[in-house]
Design an enzyme around this catalytic site. Structure first.
Site, mmCIF file in Angstrom:
data_model
loop_
_atom_site.group_PDB
_atom_site.id
_atom_site.type_symbol
_atom_site.label_atom_id
_atom_site.label_comp_id
_atom_site.label_asym_id
_atom_site.label_seq_id
_atom_site.Cartn_x
_atom_site.Cartn_y
_atom_site.Cartn_z
ATOM 1 N N THR A 1 32.913 49.930 38.528
ATOM 2 C CA THR A 1 33.988 49.102 37.974
ATOM 3 C C THR A 1 33.709 48.669 36.540
ATOM 4 O O THR A 1 34.357 47.760 36.033
ATOM 5 C CB THR A 1 34.196 47.851 38.839
ATOM 6 O OG1 THR A 1 32.950 47.110 38.914
ATOM 7 C CG2 THR A 1 34.650 48.217 40.248
ATOM 8 N N GLY B 1 34.067 48.258 32.857
ATOM 9 C CA GLY B 1 35.152 48.473 31.917
ATOM 10 C C GLY B 1 36.538 48.228 32.471
ATOM 11 O O GLY B 1 37.534 48.521 31.793
ATOM 12 N N THR B 2 36.651 47.685 33.690
ATOM 13 C CA THR B 2 37.977 47.469 34.261
ATOM 14 C C THR B 2 38.797 46.480 33.422
ATOM 15 O O THR B 2 39.999 46.677 33.225
ATOM 16 C CB THR B 2 37.892 46.954 35.708
ATOM 17 O OG1 THR B 2 36.976 45.848 35.762
ATOM 18 C CG2 THR B 2 37.417 48.046 36.652
ATOM 19 N N GLY B 3 38.152 45.422 32.931
ATOM 20 C CA GLY B 3 38.879 44.433 32.129
ATOM 21 C C GLY B 3 39.363 44.998 30.813
ATOM 22 O O GLY B 3 40.523 44.775 30.413
ATOM 23 N N CYS B 4 38.501 45.741 30.136
ATOM 24 C CA CYS B 4 38.880 46.383 28.870
ATOM 25 C C CYS B 4 40.027 47.363 29.096
ATOM 26 O O CYS B 4 40.997 47.406 28.328
ATOM 27 C CB CYS B 4 37.689 47.138 28.277
ATOM 28 S SG CYS B 4 36.212 46.153 27.987
ATOM 29 N N LYS C 1 43.118 37.595 36.596
ATOM 30 C CA LYS C 1 42.643 38.674 37.460
ATOM 31 C C LYS C 1 41.802 38.116 38.604
ATOM 32 O O LYS C 1 40.964 37.237 38.398
ATOM 33 C CB LYS C 1 41.826 39.670 36.636
ATOM 34 C CG LYS C 1 42.624 40.295 35.495
ATOM 35 C CD LYS C 1 41.776 41.163 34.598
ATOM 36 C CE LYS C 1 40.758 40.353 33.811
ATOM 37 N NZ LYS C 1 40.053 41.156 32.788
#
Length: 262
Positions: free
Chosen positions: A208, A210-213, A176
Site C-alpha cells: 500500500t 503511495g496510496t495517499g499520493c 480517508k
C-alpha cells in the site's frame, strides 16, 4: 473534457523507490490521461522498508520550478504532497494564491514506515496558509487528528473531525479511513453542502505504499479534466483499488501499487 491533456502541477518530494511521491504522482496522472509537471520539494532516500534520508530543496528553487511550469505551459489543477519546511510552505502559498484552479492538498506528515516528514512549524504554516487555498484536502486518520485537534477512534469520529477541519477553510475534506480498524473501510467526503460516505471492503495487504499520493494525484487529475468533485473521488478511489489489486509485490516492506490505465 477537452481533447488537450489536463496540465497537473505536482508539488511534492521524490521517492527513490518509485512507490510514492513525485514518481507515483507522474505515473498516476499519466495513466489517467493527464500531463504531469513537477516542482520537487525534497529528494528522499527510501524504499519499501522506510525513509533513510531527506535532502530538502531550497524554497526559492521550489518556487522557480513552479513558475517555470505556470508561466510557460499553464496549469489546470495542482496537487500538493510532501513539503517539509515552513518557509517552503509560505513560498508555495504565495504563488498558489494567484492561481484560479483546483488545488488538492495531501497533508503528508509521516511516511508509511513512521518517519516524520513535517515539523511543527511547517504544520502550523500549512494550516494557516495552504488549507484555505485548498479545493479539497485529503488527510488520513493521523493527519486528520493532527490538523483538526479531534480524536478519531471510528467512522463517526472521522466524520466529526472532517467537519471540524472544514471550518479551517478548505473547500472540501476527503477523510480517508484506511488507518481505522475493521473489515469495512470508509472515506468521508465533507463539503459545505453536506457529506457522503464511500465504503468498501478492506484488502489485507502490505502493498500500500503511495496510496495517499496516488489518490490525491488521481483526484487532482480528475478535477483538472473537468469532473465534479464526487465523480473525481469515485474515479480516484477506483484507481487506487486497482493499484492495490495489481501490486507487483516488490520489496520486503510496504510495497508499491501497480500503475495501469483505468
Amino acid at each position: 473534457m477537452s481533447d488537450r491533456p489536463a496540465r497537473i502541477l505536482v508539488i511534492a518530494g521524490s521517492d527513490s523507490g518509485g512507490g510514492a511521491g513525485i514518481q507515483a504522482d507522474i505515473k498516476t496522472i499519466t495513466c489517467l490521461g493527464g500531463y504531469a509537471m513537477t516542482a520537487v520539494t525534497a529528494v528522499t532516500v527510501q524504499n519499501t522498508l522506510g525513509v533513510m534520508g531527506i535532502h530538502p530543496i531550497p524554497a526559492d528553487v521550489v518556487v522557480a520550478q513552479m513558475r517555470a511550469c505556470i508561466d510557460d505551459i499553464g496549469v489546470d489543477a495542482v496537487k500538493i504532497g510532501m513539503i517539509g519546511a515552513a518557509e517552503t510552505v509560505i513560498a508555495i502559498a504565495e504563488i498558489l494564491g494567484w492561481l484560479k484552479v483546483p488545488i488538492v492538498l495531501d497533508p503528508v506528515m509521516m511516511a508509511k514506515g513512521g518517519a516524520s516528514l513535517l515539523d511543527d512549524e511547517a504544520a502550523l504554516a500549512l494550516i494557516e496558509r495552504l488549507l484555505p487555498l485548498a479545493s479539497v484536502v485529503t488527510p488520513n486518520t493521523p493527519e486528520l487528528v493532527a490538523l483538526s485537534g479531534t480524536e478519531v477512534e471510528d467512522e463517526a469520529d472521522a466524520l466529526l473531525a472532517a467537519q471540524e477541519l472544514l471550518l479551517q477553510g478548505p473547500g472540501a475534506v476527503l477523510a480517508k479511513g484506511g488507518h481505522l480498524t475493521g473489515d469495512r473501510l470508509t472515506d468521508w467526503l465533507v463539503t459545505r453542502g453536506g457529506h457522503v460516505a464511500f465504503t468498501g471492503t478492506r484488502v489485507e495487504t502490505r502493498h500500500t505504499h503511495g496510496t495517499g499520493c496516488t489518490l490525491a494525484s488521481a483526484l487532482a487529475c480528475g478535477l483538472g479534466q473537468g469532473l465534479d468533485l464526487k465523480a473525481a473521488v469515485v474515479r480516484a478511489r477506483a484507481f487506487v483499488a486497482q493499484g492495490i489489486a495489481r501490486a507487483p509485490g516488490f520489496g520486503g516492506g510496504h510495497g508499491p501499487l501497480g500503475f495501469y490505465p483505468l
